[in-house]
Design a protein around this motif. Structure first.
Motif, PDB file in Angstrom:
ATOM      1  N   ALA A   1      92.523 -17.723  83.823  1.00 12.26           N
ATOM      2  CA  ALA A   1      93.462 -17.948  82.716  1.00 12.26           C
ATOM      3  C   ALA A   1      93.451 -16.773  81.750  1.00 12.26           C
ATOM      4  N   VAL A   2      92.261 -16.272  81.430  1.00  9.71           N
ATOM      5  CA  VAL A   2      92.152 -15.113  80.536  1.00  9.71           C
ATOM      6  C   VAL A   2      92.846 -13.906  81.150  1.00  9.71           C
ATOM      7  N   ARG A   3      92.636 -13.701  82.421  1.00 10.80           N
ATOM      8  CA  ARG A   3      93.279 -12.555  83.089  1.00 10.80           C
ATOM      9  C   ARG A   3      94.793 -12.681  83.064  1.00 10.80           C
ATOM     10  N   TRP A   4      95.292 -13.880  83.307  1.00  9.86           N
ATOM     11  CA  TRP A   4      96.735 -14.063  83.298  1.00  9.86           C
ATOM     12  C   TRP A   4      97.298 -13.960  81.888  1.00  9.86           C
ATOM     13  N   ARG A   5      96.628 -14.564  80.933  1.00  5.39           N
ATOM     14  CA  ARG A   5      97.127 -14.621  79.565  1.00  5.39           C
ATOM     15  C   ARG A   5      96.879 -13.326  78.804  1.00  5.39           C
ATOM     16  N   GLY A   6      95.784 -12.672  79.133  1.00  2.00           N
ATOM     17  CA  GLY A   6      95.418 -11.462  78.402  1.00  2.00           C
ATOM     18  C   GLY A   6      94.494 -11.752  77.240  1.00  2.00           C
ATOM     19  N   SER A   7      94.191 -13.031  77.004  1.00  2.00           N
ATOM     20  CA  SER A   7      93.261 -13.423  75.949  1.00  2.00           C
ATOM     21  C   SER A   7      92.647 -14.762  76.338  1.00  2.00           C
ATOM     22  N   GLY A   8      91.571 -15.100  75.669  1.00  2.00           N
ATOM     23  CA  GLY A   8      90.876 -16.333  75.997  1.00  2.00           C
ATOM     24  C   GLY A   8      91.145 -17.441  75.004  1.00  2.00           C
ATOM     25  N   VAL A   9      90.577 -18.589  75.290  1.00  2.00           N
ATOM     26  CA  VAL A   9      90.616 -19.724  74.378  1.00  2.00           C
ATOM     27  C   VAL A   9      89.180 -20.009  73.965  1.00  2.00           C
ATOM     28  N   PRO A  10      88.963 -20.572  72.791  1.00  2.00           N
ATOM     29  CA  PRO A  10      87.594 -20.774  72.302  1.00  2.00           C
ATOM     30  C   PRO A  10      86.729 -21.657  73.193  1.00  2.00           C
ATOM     31  N   PHE A  11      87.297 -22.725  73.732  1.00  2.00           N
ATOM     32  CA  PHE A  11      86.529 -23.675  74.536  1.00  2.00           C
ATOM     33  C   PHE A  11      87.268 -23.951  75.840  1.00  2.00           C
ATOM     34  N   PRO A  12      87.114 -23.100  76.865  1.00  2.00           N
ATOM     35  CA  PRO A  12      87.822 -23.335  78.126  1.00  2.00           C
ATOM     36  C   PRO A  12      87.490 -24.717  78.674  1.00  2.00           C
ATOM     37  N   GLY A  13      88.520 -25.429  79.099  1.00  2.00           N
ATOM     38  CA  GLY A  13      88.330 -26.758  79.642  1.00  2.00           C
ATOM     39  C   GLY A  13      88.344 -27.846  78.595  1.00  2.00           C
ATOM     40  N   LEU A  14      88.352 -27.461  77.330  1.00  2.00           N
ATOM     41  CA  LEU A  14      88.400 -28.435  76.237  1.00  2.00           C
ATOM     42  C   LEU A  14      89.617 -28.128  75.392  1.00  2.00           C
ATOM     43  N   VAL A  15      90.776 -28.495  75.903  1.00  2.00           N
ATOM     44  CA  VAL A  15      92.023 -28.114  75.242  1.00  2.00           C
ATOM     45  C   VAL A  15      92.192 -28.736  73.870  1.00  2.00           C
ATOM     46  N   GLU A  16      91.417 -29.791  73.572  1.00  2.00           N
ATOM     47  CA  GLU A  16      91.553 -30.372  72.238  1.00  2.00           C
ATOM     48  C   GLU A  16      91.027 -29.435  71.158  1.00  2.00           C
ATOM     49  N   HIS A  17      90.355 -28.373  71.555  1.00  2.00           N
ATOM     50  CA  HIS A  17      89.828 -27.394  70.607  1.00  2.00           C
ATOM     51  C   HIS A  17      90.677 -26.123  70.598  1.00  2.00           C
ATOM     52  N   THR A  18      91.965 -26.255  70.825  1.00  2.00           N
ATOM     53  CA  THR A  18      92.835 -25.102  70.826  1.00  2.00           C
ATOM     54  C   THR A  18      92.906 -24.491  69.436  1.00  2.00           C
ATOM     55  N   ALA A  19      93.326 -23.247  69.385  1.00  2.00           N
ATOM     56  CA  ALA A  19      93.346 -22.499  68.126  1.00  2.00           C
ATOM     57  C   ALA A  19      94.204 -23.157  67.056  1.00  2.00           C
TER      58      ALA A  19
END
Length: 173
Positions: free
Chosen positions: A129-147
């Protein structure tokens, strides 16, 4: 998770959800593979094969857990139109986020080797996902913690294991 029966039921349910997510990811990569730019085609092909491999392993694992593996749908509605390479890249990132989400559930439900395999799959999806998006998310697999803190993706990402990936947000499982 102290009750063996509850653990087995939770593990089977989470494994079925992961299998459904892999079915959807294989379908999604089949779609985006034809639209992704030539420079990223090898990456899309590798991800497609990785998801097929995980899917096939999960079919065996679900049977080992005493359940009939959830079948793939003939087709899935995509979360958005994929008319070009940019949309194909966005779709790949969404697919990986959604797969990571269900693997986080399997990590919580499983024990032993299955838990390790689920953690490995979660990590691999988060990295893709990071490679495709070009950036990461704080808690991969825990979408309730999105930015954005909205948690909007969280509830939707927990839709029924058999939901088609476009029949609502988060349903590309």
């Amino acid at each position: 998770m102290s009750d063996g029966t509850a653990t087995s039921d939770a593990t089977r349910e989470a494994a079925q959800a992961a299998l459904a997510a892999e079915h959807a990811a294989v379908y999604g990569y089949g779609v985006l593979g034809g639209r992704v730019a030539a420079g990223r085609r090898a990456e899309a092909t590798a991800a497609y094969h990785a998801h097929r491999s995980r899917r096939d392993a999960l079919v065996r694992r679900v049977r080992d857990l005493g359940a009939e593996p959830v079948a793939a749908r003939a087709a899935y509605a995509l979360p958005f139109a994929v008319p070009d390479a940019a949309a194909a890249v966005r779709l790949a990132a969404v697919l990986e986020d959604r797969v990571a989400d269900v693997y986080s559930d399997l990590v919580r439900a499983a024990e032993g080797p299955l838990r390790r395999q689920a953690a490995d799959a979660l990590r691999e999806s988060a990295v893709r996902a990071v490679r495709w998006r070009g950036s990461g998310v704080p808690f991969p697999g825990l979408v309730e913690h999105t930015a954005d803190g909205s948690g909007a993706a969280a509830g939707a990402a927990k839709t029924a294991a058999g939901a088609a990936p476009g029949n609502g947000p988060g349903s590309a499982h």
